[in-house]
Design a protein around this motif. Structure first.
Motif, PDB file in Angstrom:
ATOM      1  N   PHE A  98       0.834  -1.207   0.000  1.00  0.00           N
ATOM      2  CA  PHE A  98       0.000   0.000   0.000  1.00  0.00           C
ATOM      3  C   PHE A  98       0.869   1.258   0.000  1.00  0.00           C
ATOM      4  CE2 PHE A  98      -2.460   3.129   2.555  1.00  0.00           C
ATOM      5  CZ  PHE A  98      -3.458   3.356   1.635  1.00  0.00           C
ATOM      6  N   ILE A 102       2.173   4.372  -3.068  1.00  0.00           N
ATOM      7  CA  ILE A 102       2.019   5.817  -2.923  1.00  0.00           C
ATOM      8  C   ILE A 102       3.358   6.536  -3.011  1.00  0.00           C
ATOM      9  CG2 ILE A 102       1.231   7.640  -1.376  1.00  0.00           C
ATOM     10  CD1 ILE A 102      -0.651   5.467  -0.190  1.00  0.00           C
ATOM     11  N   SER A 228      -0.470  20.796  13.101  1.00  0.00           N
ATOM     12  CA  SER A 228      -1.745  20.332  12.545  1.00  0.00           C
ATOM     13  C   SER A 228      -1.854  18.813  12.653  1.00  0.00           C
ATOM     14  CB  SER A 228      -1.899  20.793  11.104  1.00  0.00           C
ATOM     15  OG  SER A 228      -1.077  20.054  10.245  1.00  0.00           O
ATOM     16  N   PHE A 231      -2.712  18.108  16.381  1.00  0.00           N
ATOM     17  CA  PHE A 231      -4.060  18.590  16.719  1.00  0.00           C
ATOM     18  C   PHE A 231      -5.126  17.695  16.109  1.00  0.00           C
ATOM     19  CE2 PHE A 231      -3.295  23.355  17.667  1.00  0.00           C
ATOM     20  CZ  PHE A 231      -2.820  22.997  18.897  1.00  0.00           C
ATOM     21  N   ARG A 232      -4.881  17.248  14.887  1.00  0.00           N
ATOM     22  CA  ARG A 232      -5.881  16.433  14.188  1.00  0.00           C
ATOM     23  C   ARG A 232      -6.143  15.132  14.942  1.00  0.00           C
ATOM     24  NH1 ARG A 232      -3.484  16.338   9.650  1.00  0.00           N
ATOM     25  NH2 ARG A 232      -4.595  18.156   8.869  1.00  0.00           N
ATOM     26  N   VAL A 277      -4.762   8.308   8.246  1.00  0.00           N
ATOM     27  CA  VAL A 277      -4.487   9.690   7.865  1.00  0.00           C
ATOM     28  C   VAL A 277      -3.121  10.115   8.372  1.00  0.00           C
ATOM     29  CG1 VAL A 277      -5.128  12.043   8.463  1.00  0.00           C
ATOM     30  CG2 VAL A 277      -6.844  10.499   7.582  1.00  0.00           C
ATOM     31  N   LEU A 280      -0.548   8.345   6.203  1.00  0.00           N
ATOM     32  CA  LEU A 280      -0.550   8.835   4.822  1.00  0.00           C
ATOM     33  C   LEU A 280       0.025  10.243   4.729  1.00  0.00           C
ATOM     34  CD1 LEU A 280      -3.899   7.688   3.225  1.00  0.00           C
ATOM     35  CD2 LEU A 280      -1.601   7.060   2.590  1.00  0.00           C
ATOM     36  N   LEU A 281      -0.383  11.121   5.647  1.00  0.00           N
ATOM     37  CA  LEU A 281       0.104  12.502   5.584  1.00  0.00           C
ATOM     38  C   LEU A 281       1.613  12.539   5.776  1.00  0.00           C
ATOM     39  CD1 LEU A 281      -2.535  14.608   7.505  1.00  0.00           C
ATOM     40  CD2 LEU A 281      -1.935  14.756   5.115  1.00  0.00           C
TER      41      LEU A 281
ATOM     42  N   VAL B  45      -7.095   7.338  -1.343  1.00  0.00           N
ATOM     43  CA  VAL B  45      -5.952   8.006  -0.716  1.00  0.00           C
ATOM     44  C   VAL B  45      -6.074   9.511  -0.865  1.00  0.00           C
ATOM     45  CG1 VAL B  45      -3.481   8.336  -0.874  1.00  0.00           C
ATOM     46  CG2 VAL B  45      -4.418   6.043  -0.990  1.00  0.00           C
ATOM     47  N   ILE B  48      -8.902  10.828   1.357  1.00  0.00           N
ATOM     48  CA  ILE B  48      -8.599  10.853   2.792  1.00  0.00           C
ATOM     49  C   ILE B  48      -7.651  11.996   3.110  1.00  0.00           C
ATOM     50  CG2 ILE B  48      -7.299   9.618   4.565  1.00  0.00           C
ATOM     51  CD1 ILE B  48      -8.646   7.115   3.811  1.00  0.00           C
ATOM     52  N   LEU B  49      -6.652  12.195   2.253  1.00  0.00           N
ATOM     53  CA  LEU B  49      -5.714  13.296   2.488  1.00  0.00           C
ATOM     54  C   LEU B  49      -6.426  14.639   2.451  1.00  0.00           C
ATOM     55  CD1 LEU B  49      -2.521  12.242   0.515  1.00  0.00           C
ATOM     56  CD2 LEU B  49      -2.874  12.328   2.957  1.00  0.00           C
ATOM     57  N   ALA B  52      -8.494  15.187   5.459  1.00  0.00           N
ATOM     58  CA  ALA B  52      -7.681  15.521   6.632  1.00  0.00           C
ATOM     59  C   ALA B  52      -7.332  16.999   6.641  1.00  0.00           C
ATOM     60  CB  ALA B  52      -6.415  14.664   6.642  1.00  0.00           C
ATOM     61  N   PHE B  53      -6.965  17.526   5.466  1.00  0.00           N
ATOM     62  CA  PHE B  53      -6.634  18.957   5.414  1.00  0.00           C
ATOM     63  C   PHE B  53      -7.858  19.813   5.693  1.00  0.00           C
ATOM     64  CE2 PHE B  53      -2.999  17.591   2.652  1.00  0.00           C
ATOM     65  CZ  PHE B  53      -2.044  17.936   3.569  1.00  0.00           C
ATOM     66  N   GLU B  55     -10.572  19.074   7.478  1.00  0.00           N
ATOM     67  CA  GLU B  55     -11.044  19.055   8.862  1.00  0.00           C
ATOM     68  C   GLU B  55     -10.005  19.619   9.822  1.00  0.00           C
ATOM     69  OE1 GLU B  55     -11.897  15.164  10.244  1.00  0.00           O
ATOM     70  OE2 GLU B  55      -9.805  14.591  10.425  1.00  0.00           O
ATOM     71  N   GLY B  56      -8.747  19.727   9.359  1.00  0.00           N
ATOM     72  CA  GLY B  56      -7.721  20.305  10.222  1.00  0.00           C
ATOM     73  C   GLY B  56      -8.049  21.725  10.639  1.00  0.00           C
ATOM     74  N   PHE B  59      -9.729  22.050  13.964  1.00  0.00           N
ATOM     75  CA  PHE B  59      -8.901  21.871  15.150  1.00  0.00           C
ATOM     76  C   PHE B  59      -8.058  23.108  15.407  1.00  0.00           C
ATOM     77  CE2 PHE B  59      -9.742  17.523  13.685  1.00  0.00           C
ATOM     78  CZ  PHE B  59     -10.541  17.171  14.748  1.00  0.00           C
TER      79      PHE B  59
END
Lengths: 303, 68
Positions: A98, A102, A228, A231-232, A277, A280-281, B45, B48-49, B52-53, B55-56, B59
């Protein structure tokens, strides 16, 4: 063996958590007075000068469980896997493919130890925090609405901002190391501030200024990434625990289990998605800074 | 009416914006998978990325606020 680096990564994360920010004590006392989860983890005891919170206890429990599960399940590797080795091979290979899809085959070989440990650790702590007994067993006092547990023995590890921030900081350090290894110090600066597109002449001169300004913005956004990221994860897990508590109160003494039940399923999903997340980030951030090196001689065709 | 409003309006605004953003991402992802089911993993993918940005922002609004 790849797996030997899992305890190392976990030790790095938990170790940093100990010397992390132990602020917000005043806010904790206020929040504990009202219903709901305090935003900072309560301190259980001190080891020397270091405060030990209940989230840290859960961190160590989960780390221990993960290490034991791997060590006992895959103690001696067999050519034909049996038992728990099947499970771990499926998990590791699935994650490896996976991530490789990426960030590419070269980068995944170099960084898989970190991202896999991060994912497994975050998803395990998130799910472990949902078990009955976490947050309900501990020290407290009789209140107006029955017995109120103000210092539970265990608390979701990612419901403590120190934990998520420590993980984000570990990644930030690793990101810098990987970026410098892939680009070199000069290439690293060039990647951030350099003009892209290969235009010359007067336009090129103007573009240098533009790209320098864009580089400054890039640096600000990079510096904000640990904030970030942490916090997330903290916000999602903390809000989830609070919501479960509110939903249990909503149903009263007899039906609290029923009103909270659908949200437990949602929290299972959130726990998995947030771990995904986070992984991945961090993986994509690493790819963005390291990818430059892999396609040399393609002037003007990328970015 | 405006003058009477107080409290965490910024959080409400951030939550509203993030909810719209996440909804748009979901819409786009669902449409994309409908057009090209083979690319479902890659689209997941990306979705989801982006989520995430989006909904950030909430926060940031929640925690980067010192309160009064």
């Amino acid at each position: 063996m790849r797996w030997s680096s899992l305890p190392v990564a976990l030790a790095a994360a938990t170790g940093l958590q100990v010397c992390g920010l132990a602020a917000d004590h005043g806010a904790h006392a206020e929040a504990a007075a009202q219903q709901g989860l305090p935003s900072a983890a309560p301190i259980l005891f001190h080891v020397g000068p270091l405060p030990v919170t209940n989230s840290m206890v859960l961190t160590w429990v989960v780390a221990l469980i993960l290490v034991l599960a791997v060590r006992l399940g895959v103690g001696t590797l067999r050519q034909i896997p049996e038992g728990a080795q099947n499970f771990w091979e499926w998990l590791v290979e699935g994650l490896y493919d996976f991530l490789g899809g990426i960030i590419g085959p070269d980068l995944v070989r170099k960084t898989f130890w970190f991202f896999s440990a991060l994912f497994l650790f975050v998803v395990t702590t998130n799910w472990f925090g949902l078990l009955p007994g976490v947050g309900t067993i501990g020290w407290g006092h009789p209140g107006d609405h029955g017995f109120h547990v103000s210092e539970p023995l265990l608390r979701g590890a990612n419901a403590d901002f120190n934990m998520t921030f420590a993980m984000a900081l570990v990644f930030f350090v690793l990101w810098t190391v990987w970026a410098l290894q892939a680009n070199g110090p000069v290439g690293f600066l060039k990647h951030l501030f350099g003009a892209k597109g290969g235009l010359g002449g007067f336009i090129g001169l103007v573009l240098v200024v533009v790209f320098f300004a864009a580089g400054l913005l890039e640096v600000v956004s990079i510096l904000f990434r640990p904030v970030s990221l942490s916090f997330r994860l903290y916000g999602n897990v903390f809000a989830g625990e609070n919501m479960l508590e509110s939903m249990t109160h909503l149903g009263g003494v007899n039906w609290g289990w029923l009103t909270a039940l659908p949200f437990y399923f949602m929290e299972l999903l959130v726990g998995l998605v947030q771990a995904l997340v986070f992984m991945l980030l961090t993986a994509v951030f690493t790819l963005l800074i390291c990818a430059h090196d892999e396609e040399p001689g393609e002037e003007g065709s990328h970015h | 009416m405006i003058a009477e409003m107080s409290g965490n309006i910024h959080v409400a605004a951030a939550a509203l914006g993030a909810a719209i953003g996440v909804g748009l991402i979901g819409k786009g992802a669902a449409e994309a998978v409908g057009r090209n089911p083979g690319a479902a993993t890659k689209i997941l993918v990306q979705a989801i990325l982006s989520t995430a940005f989006a909904e950030g922002i909430v926060f940031f609004a929640l925690f980067l606020w010192n309160g009064k």
